[in-house]
Design an enzyme around this catalytic site. Structure first.
Site, PDB file in Angstrom:
ATOM      1  N   GLU A 388       0.826  -1.220   0.000  1.00 15.33           N
ATOM      2  CA  GLU A 388       0.000   0.000   0.000  1.00 15.33           C
ATOM      3  C   GLU A 388       0.858   1.268   0.000  1.00 15.33           C
ATOM      4  OE1 GLU A 388      -2.938  -0.228  -0.826  1.00 15.33           O
ATOM      5  OE2 GLU A 388      -3.347  -2.323  -0.376  1.00 15.33           O
ATOM      6  N   HIS A 394       3.608   6.257  -5.200  1.00 15.75           N
ATOM      7  CA  HIS A 394       3.344   6.478  -6.636  1.00 15.75           C
ATOM      8  C   HIS A 394       2.443   7.714  -6.779  1.00 15.75           C
ATOM      9  CE1 HIS A 394       2.032   4.470 -10.721  1.00 15.75           C
ATOM     10  NE2 HIS A 394       2.602   5.648 -10.887  1.00 15.75           N
TER      11      HIS A 394
END
Length: 596
Positions: A388, A394
């Protein structure tokens, strides 16, 4: 603490700080009112989008409104997920859903109006310097234009939409509600009802009889409904082909890949490269047979534990340290953002009464990402944490390096960052492990990910390709045809060391993904891309890290395949899958070494 605590009993430092998104309810209400006012302004541009200045103002308003709604939606849902029984945030979440739908309706004229412009007018807008920030959006609209129909045809297609969801809906009701399985014996010899949820638990049993019995019972039950299930799957294939032909795509596969602008060669190349590496799967099956100590390896032995459950108790604070240590190859910048996430309220850590189950990373542009966990002190939870946080970083990098419109990345890219983090964590744990039992446990955990995420999903992808092509060529697909195609693929993928039980021919009926056609290949390509990145980072160091961070910072500013290519992973070539296979081979070698 044995009982599940109430939300109010959880430590403040283990909760996410949603006040970073909205200071309080009054701030949310104020933004809600602003969004409502903006919706009223959207219609003013209708009929004027051929004018560059009007189009620019319209796109800018669209972005401003969409960001408000995203913030409202994300906040209200995350508050709701903290305690799903709390009525205040249930109501707030509904309110956000409604304004989201309202916004979608208000903005719905933009794309059709832009697409109604002539090719020359569209090209002029794409080249217009004042619209440079919207160039990718306009190019994407231009690309879609060939497959957009006339206004009356589009209206007709919208009406067909309700009918076309029927195969999936019927299958879902049949599979989840109406299909009842007989009772089977569990490990204690008690008769319990077989369910979808319990099936995998039975297959993971150490007792072979329990596994075999659950397996035969499961597929025997599906077999009794094979005509209905085959008709439903056929209807779904027919629907896909109808849409592909109506919208002038070369094939159903071509249509599904077109959205992300993925060439068909990516799909076929995945299948071809995996075929080339089947001997690795056969080696792994041979090893599985040896480790289980059985004369014959059956399909129901695929999930049986190869080593005794190795209990690794890892407290949350230790999990954070290990994750950080394992991500050192990604460099100082990445680690400092990760630490910021650990220290500053990005993560909601533990389970509490009413909290949404599972884990996810989410957030709204302009504030840091958030991660929901239900952390248990075990190995799985540590992998979930790094997974996660891979998504969260990202999003952080794409949000801080792209404008709002270009920051959104596709599903095709989404799993790469999360899976890369898992690969680096696994590499770190394997290198550090000195206990052969622990090492074997980790190796089988990782090798099974290759089996389920790369080989199995590729087999599913190949099945989908075959059944669509046969239908496109005018051939019919009887239940017997579907079962034969599926059975033959299992023989091909598992090899001669595996007794491919006849029952497995009905497994196609159990896979809900076949109603979300040509989707599963993304699991295999994402896993391969991540494995390729991790191999490059561990072998090359800094240059590969720079390329990878460039990938994270790109968001959705270009087509997925181009973003990966620039970063050194060309999914249209066999190379990333070859690199993933070389990692799989090294796992098998290490396992073979430990079993000598």
């Amino acid at each position: 603490m044995n009982h599940v605590p109430k939300r109010s009993e959880t430590a403040v430092e283990a909760r996410w700080k949603l006040e970073d998104l909205f200071a309080d309810q009054a701030a949310w209400d104020k933004e809600f009112a602003e969004a409502k006012a903006l919706i009223k302004k959207v219609g003013a541009f209708e009929g004027k989008l051929g004018d560059p200045a009007q189009l620019k103002a319209c796109f800018e308003l669209e972005d401003e409104l969409s960001l408000h709604v995203e913030r409202l939606y994300v906040y209200s849902n995350m508050k709701h997920h903290e305690d799903t029984a709390e009525p205040t945030y249930q109501a707030l979440s509904d309110k956000a859903k409604k304004i989201s739908v309202e916004t979608g309706e208000a903005l719905s004229y933009i794309t059709p109006e832009v697409l109604s412009l002539s090719d020359a007018e569209l090209d002029a807008l794409i080249e217009n310097k004042d619209l440079a920030v919207f160039k990718h959006t306009l190019e994407e609209m231009r690309r879609q234009k060939a497959h957009v129909l006339s206004k009356s045809e589009e209206a007709l297609m919208a009406q067909v939409g309700n009918v076309s969801s029927a195969p999936g809906s019927i299958y879902s009701i049949l599979n989840n509600a109406d299909l009842k399985f007989p009772k089977v014996k569990n490990e204690a010899g008690e008769e319990v009802e077989l369910t979808q949820g319990r099936y995998i638990q039975f297959l993971e049993s150490k007792n072979r009889e329990v596994r075999a019995n659950a397996f035969h019972t499961m597929y025997d039950t599906y077999g009794k409904l094979k005509n209905t299930l085959a008709t439903t799957l056929n209807a779904n294939v027919t629907k896909n082909i109808f849409y592909a032909r109506a919208r002038k795509y070369p094939s159903a596969l071509g249509m599904s890949l077109y959205g992300d602008n993925i060439p068909e060669s990516v799909y076929t190349n995945l299948i071809d490269t995996i075929h080339k590496h089947m001997p690795l799967m056969y080696r792994y099956m041979n090893l599985r047979k040896k480790l289980l100590g059985v004369d014959e390896l059956h399909m129901y032995d695929l999930f049986a534990p190869l080593v005794d459950e190795f209990d690794m108790e890892i407290k949350y604070d230790d999990a954070k340290k290990i994750v950080k240590e394992s991500l050192k190859p990604l460099g100082e910048d990445y680690l400092s953002v990760l630490q910021d996430g650990f220290d500053n309220g990005w993560i909601d850590v533990y389970e509490n009464e009413g909290k949404r189950s599972g884990a996810y990373s989410w957030g709204a542009f302009g504030t840091h990402p958030y991660v929901l966990l239900n952390h248990k002190d075990n190995l799985n939870s540590m992998f979930t944490l790094t997974h996660e946080m891979g998504h969260a970083l990202h999003s952080y990098y794409s949000d801080t390096n792209q404008n709002y419109r270009d920051a959104q990345y596709t599903i095709f890219l989404a799993e790469v960052a999360s899976t890369l983090n898992e690969a680096l964590l696994m590499d770190y744990l394997l290198n550090k492990s000195t206990d052969p039992k622990e090492k074997m446990y980790l190796l089988t955990y990782y090798a099974d990910q290759f089996r389920t995420t790369v080989f199995r999903q590729t087999m599913f992808a190949e099945f989908e390709k075959i059944i669509h092509e046969k239908t496109e060529q005018g051939e019919s697909l009887t239940p017997q045809d579907l079962s034969k195609i599926y059975y033959d693929l299992n023989v091909l993928y598992y090899g001669k060391d595996m007794v491919v039980d006849k029952d497995i021919e009905m497994e196609w009926a159990r896979i809900p993904h076949f109603y979300n056609s040509f989707y599963v290949y993304k699991y295999a390509t994402g896993f391969s891309a991540a494995t390729s990145f991790s191999k490059q980072i561990l072998e090359e160091g800094a240059p590969a890290v720079d390329r990878y961070l460039g990938f994270l910072k790109s968001g959705g500013s270009d087509f997925s395949i181009n973003i990966l290519k620039k970063a050194g992973v060309d999914m249209s070539s066999p190379e990333p899958i070859e690199q993933a296979m070389s990692v799989f081979e090294s796992l098998i070698e290490q396992m073979e070494e430990l079993t000598k």
